[in-house]
Design a protein around this motif. Sequence first.
Motif: not given
Length: 523
Positions: A299-303, A418-421
């Motif tokens: 739900d978040t750019a760019p993903w 937004p991007l995580g492990l």
Amino acid sequence: MSGSPGRRSPVLAIMITGILALLLAGCGGTAVGTSPPNGQAQSSEPKRGGTLKVGSPTPNATPEPVTMYDAGSINVVQQVAEYLIWSENDGELSPMLAESWKPGKDASEWTVKLRAGVTFSDGRPLTAKDVVASIERLIEPESVSAAAESFAGILSPGNSTATDDTTVEFTLDRAFVDFPYLLSSANYNTLILPADYAGDFLKKPIGTGPFTLTRYDANTGAVYARNPNYWGADEVYLDGIDLTFFADNGAVSSALLSRSIDVAAIVSFAANQPLYSTDQVVLEGTNSAGGTFLSMRTDTAPWDDVRIRQALALAIDRQELLQATQGGRGAIANDHIFAANYGQDVDVPQREQDIEAAKALLAEAGHPTGLTATLSAPKSSAPLAQLIQQMAAEAGITLELDVQDNASYYDAPWLEVPLGLTGWASRPTASQFLSLAFASDAVWNTAHWSNQDFDALVAEYETTVDPEERAAVAQQIATVMHEEVPQIITTWPETAIAMLPDVRGIGVNASSYAELSHGWLDR
């Protein structure tokens, strides 16, 4: 799994190969532990006596069965208390305190029959009321146990009933084919305790297990003695267990190599390299259905652009990751949840590294010169984050690392970045993983992914009894996950223990448990 989202968070797997066998057999087979675990060769008949010295991670908190979430606490408690059912590495379920379990016609009702003649270590008999109290304690409204999330939407408070001293009936909120797995060892908080348990385990360590806790020191370890009244006493060979806590992975490796301990539980290639390059110890491993997933906020750019998500997935060399992080041990994953452990032979083309295809997708998505993003990770996953950063750069994706302390990261940020492990422990069923981490309303939906068709498939999978029909639904689920790639799942790690060559009968469970109860010393 220590250091992963708490068993208050996601960490909490194994799918039965034939669901029909689970439903109809009631698992009246042999009791757990009646054969040597994990195929370790035995040179002679088991020898009785001796004390097994085990190195274990230091518990993160005071060991408490209801709320424990880390390997150190689980190791302390599991020697004393037991589960209704034991989840094996091959996907089967074995009787433990339950001798059988069977569903009603649509799997929305389940009946569990208890093993006769079981007593707690204080001499009281195990009854169905103890089982009801143990499960209700986990799911009561104020519960902070991770098991509460496991049962959420499946079993509500007040729907567990003792119909007689040895029978428990569960009335579920909905049909759920995999319910026995939620009662099993794969759901680590479901240990059966006395009905009057008051939350003071170290003061009153009462259970039905093979050992009794005789001493506990938060700084050094725990001491156990053989329980002479154990229902399976004939298959317990040790006089006791000495559990020594180690906060440092290097120290536990050194202790085993110097023979100060007999067993190191649990070990990994990354943390215990000396044990993987010597013939002085025996490594016993099994692949798990957990691991570290790379989540992208859809739900978040760019993903929010599936082409960007696919591009990052194509940038990763999975074989190189497996070799670098696990020494080649474990298995390659394919961006869907159906690890081999789950017994669903889904057929999805393996995603391989393809830098040119990744660049083409980026260009198509409006990023012909690449893009820059932040990759967040807990400290325990920093080496993996660095490898992903290097691979992504080849495709034109510049990742700036945001590495945080484990406790801080899993307190909240892991659900919002937004991007995580995210580190996940093995789950008892694929359906549980799907409903907890991938469905639109999943409590741990780190990707914030919403796909109504996918949700419908998950609901169908949870209620389908016929094995062939269920396999067909699994195929559809895997295909959607692979194409939409809300999370990148690159590898399935190995769970392992290490031991001296003269230790026998010790096994390792895919849920990151060391199976110690049937161990013996060939000395």
